[in-house]
Scaffold this motif. Sequence first.
Motif, mmCIF file in Angstrom:
data_model
loop_
_atom_site.group_PDB
_atom_site.id
_atom_site.type_symbol
_atom_site.label_atom_id
_atom_site.label_comp_id
_atom_site.label_asym_id
_atom_site.label_seq_id
_atom_site.Cartn_x
_atom_site.Cartn_y
_atom_site.Cartn_z
ATOM 1 N N PHE A 97 0.818 -1.208 0.000
ATOM 2 C CA PHE A 97 0.000 0.000 0.000
ATOM 3 C C PHE A 97 0.856 1.263 0.000
ATOM 4 C CE2 PHE A 97 -3.517 -2.743 1.345
ATOM 5 C CZ PHE A 97 -4.558 -2.203 0.603
ATOM 6 N N MET A 98 2.090 1.166 0.508
ATOM 7 C CA MET A 98 2.975 2.327 0.512
ATOM 8 C C MET A 98 3.710 2.485 -0.819
ATOM 9 S SD MET A 98 4.591 1.912 4.332
ATOM 10 C CE MET A 98 5.731 3.281 4.091
ATOM 11 N N ILE A 99 4.053 1.389 -1.462
ATOM 12 C CA ILE A 99 4.859 1.442 -2.678
ATOM 13 C C ILE A 99 4.008 1.780 -3.899
ATOM 14 C CG2 ILE A 99 6.271 0.054 -4.241
ATOM 15 C CD1 ILE A 99 7.323 -1.441 -1.819
ATOM 16 N N VAL A 100 2.804 1.217 -3.969
ATOM 17 C CA VAL A 100 1.967 1.402 -5.159
ATOM 18 C C VAL A 100 1.682 2.871 -5.447
ATOM 19 C CG1 VAL A 100 -0.321 0.976 -6.123
ATOM 20 C CG2 VAL A 100 0.963 -0.908 -5.113
ATOM 21 N N PRO A 101 1.254 3.692 -4.472
ATOM 22 C CA PRO A 101 1.035 5.114 -4.791
ATOM 23 C C PRO A 101 2.282 5.822 -5.305
ATOM 24 C CG PRO A 101 0.021 4.552 -2.700
ATOM 25 C CD PRO A 101 0.857 3.382 -3.095
ATOM 26 N N PHE A 102 3.447 5.477 -4.731
ATOM 27 C CA PHE A 102 4.690 6.095 -5.199
ATOM 28 C C PHE A 102 4.985 5.700 -6.643
ATOM 29 C CE2 PHE A 102 9.321 5.878 -5.759
ATOM 30 C CZ PHE A 102 9.648 7.214 -5.548
ATOM 31 N N LEU A 103 4.754 4.443 -6.989
ATOM 32 C CA LEU A 103 4.975 3.995 -8.367
ATOM 33 C C LEU A 103 4.032 4.703 -9.332
ATOM 34 C CD1 LEU A 103 5.500 0.142 -7.861
ATOM 35 C CD2 LEU A 103 7.229 1.901 -8.269
ATOM 36 N N ILE A 104 2.775 4.884 -8.940
ATOM 37 C CA ILE A 104 1.812 5.575 -9.797
ATOM 38 C C ILE A 104 2.239 7.023 -10.024
ATOM 39 C CG2 ILE A 104 -0.570 6.379 -9.964
ATOM 40 C CD1 ILE A 104 -1.432 3.866 -8.500
ATOM 41 N N VAL A 105 2.666 7.698 -8.961
ATOM 42 C CA VAL A 105 3.136 9.078 -9.088
ATOM 43 C C VAL A 105 4.350 9.145 -10.006
ATOM 44 C CG1 VAL A 105 4.216 10.980 -7.822
ATOM 45 C CG2 VAL A 105 2.194 9.867 -6.891
ATOM 46 N N THR A 106 5.268 8.188 -9.863
ATOM 47 C CA THR A 106 6.473 8.180 -10.694
ATOM 48 C C THR A 106 6.128 7.974 -12.165
ATOM 49 O OG1 THR A 106 7.741 7.268 -8.840
ATOM 50 C CG2 THR A 106 8.716 7.089 -11.037
ATOM 51 N N LEU A 107 5.228 7.052 -12.443
ATOM 52 C CA LEU A 107 4.819 6.804 -13.833
ATOM 53 C C LEU A 107 4.177 8.041 -14.454
ATOM 54 C CD1 LEU A 107 3.322 3.186 -13.617
ATOM 55 C CD2 LEU A 107 5.497 3.871 -14.642
ATOM 56 N N ASN A 108 3.279 8.673 -13.706
ATOM 57 C CA ASN A 108 2.563 9.819 -14.258
ATOM 58 C C ASN A 108 3.443 11.050 -14.386
ATOM 59 O OD1 ASN A 108 0.037 8.525 -14.541
ATOM 60 N ND2 ASN A 108 -0.356 8.776 -12.354
ATOM 61 N N ALA A 109 4.554 11.102 -13.623
ATOM 62 C CA ALA A 109 5.460 12.243 -13.732
ATOM 63 C C ALA A 109 6.184 12.261 -15.073
ATOM 64 C CB ALA A 109 6.471 12.214 -12.592
#
Length: 274
Positions: A20-32
């Motif tokens: 749950f902590m890693i998935v939001p960070f990965l989504i933010v990184t992809l969209n950046a």
Amino acid sequence: MTSALRRYPVLIALCIAALFMIVPFLIVTLNAFKSPAEYSQNGPLSLPDGLYLDGLKDFWERVDYTQKLVNSLLISGGVAVFAVILSILNAYAIGIGRIKGRTWVLAFFVLANMLPQEALVYPIYYLSKEAGLYDTRLSVIIVFTVIQAAFGTYLLSSVLGQFPREIIEAARIDGANKWQILWRIVVPVSRPTIGVLLVFFFIWTWNEFLLPLVMLISNDNQTVSVALGVLQGQRLMDATMTNAAALLGVLPALVFFLVFQRTLTRGIAVGAVK
């Protein structure tokens, strides 16, 4: 599967929490790294077709990210170092010095740590104005050094309260004074706990928003977190630039955490063994 759930419930819970902590960070990184058109067409969960760096570049130039990064590093690093030193001095007097009213002093530090920052805004604003420190990085360093040291004093006092008295008495017999006992015996033995406090103080200060927002009104003195909030409130940004801003905001703290991960793990493990 059922037997594994029963045998390793804590491990599975930790894995779920990490997910749950890693998935939001990965989504933010992809969209950046997506273009606005690609984000609108494929959605936030799609993989980028290439590296779109204009969002990162535009945000970097718009907020003068280099200056904000320097401000945040100076404030967070200064608070971490000074708060640890102040916590060590306070805890040495309380935990080993055994000052009178030790319980009440610790209760005061706990109460100070529980005060909401909203209750401190006006008194700190007024005092900084009177002292001529308003809108300076030094004022924020002083404020957060005191705030973080309240927690550090409470934690280190508990640790030093269990410090072996035999070691201290042996050092006194050998002719060591109080300062020598502190810096040559107590601090080296307590280094894992001190390292944990250093990491926590840096990350906690890096993420602070309210007090830096009130105390730092000049653009040249603002921190990264304040710049993110002010920019999003003043100007319209597309989704990819918003994700780029979030990535640049969290990345330095994440790098700091990864660099000092061994220190943090060692300190927690030593505390668990004790």
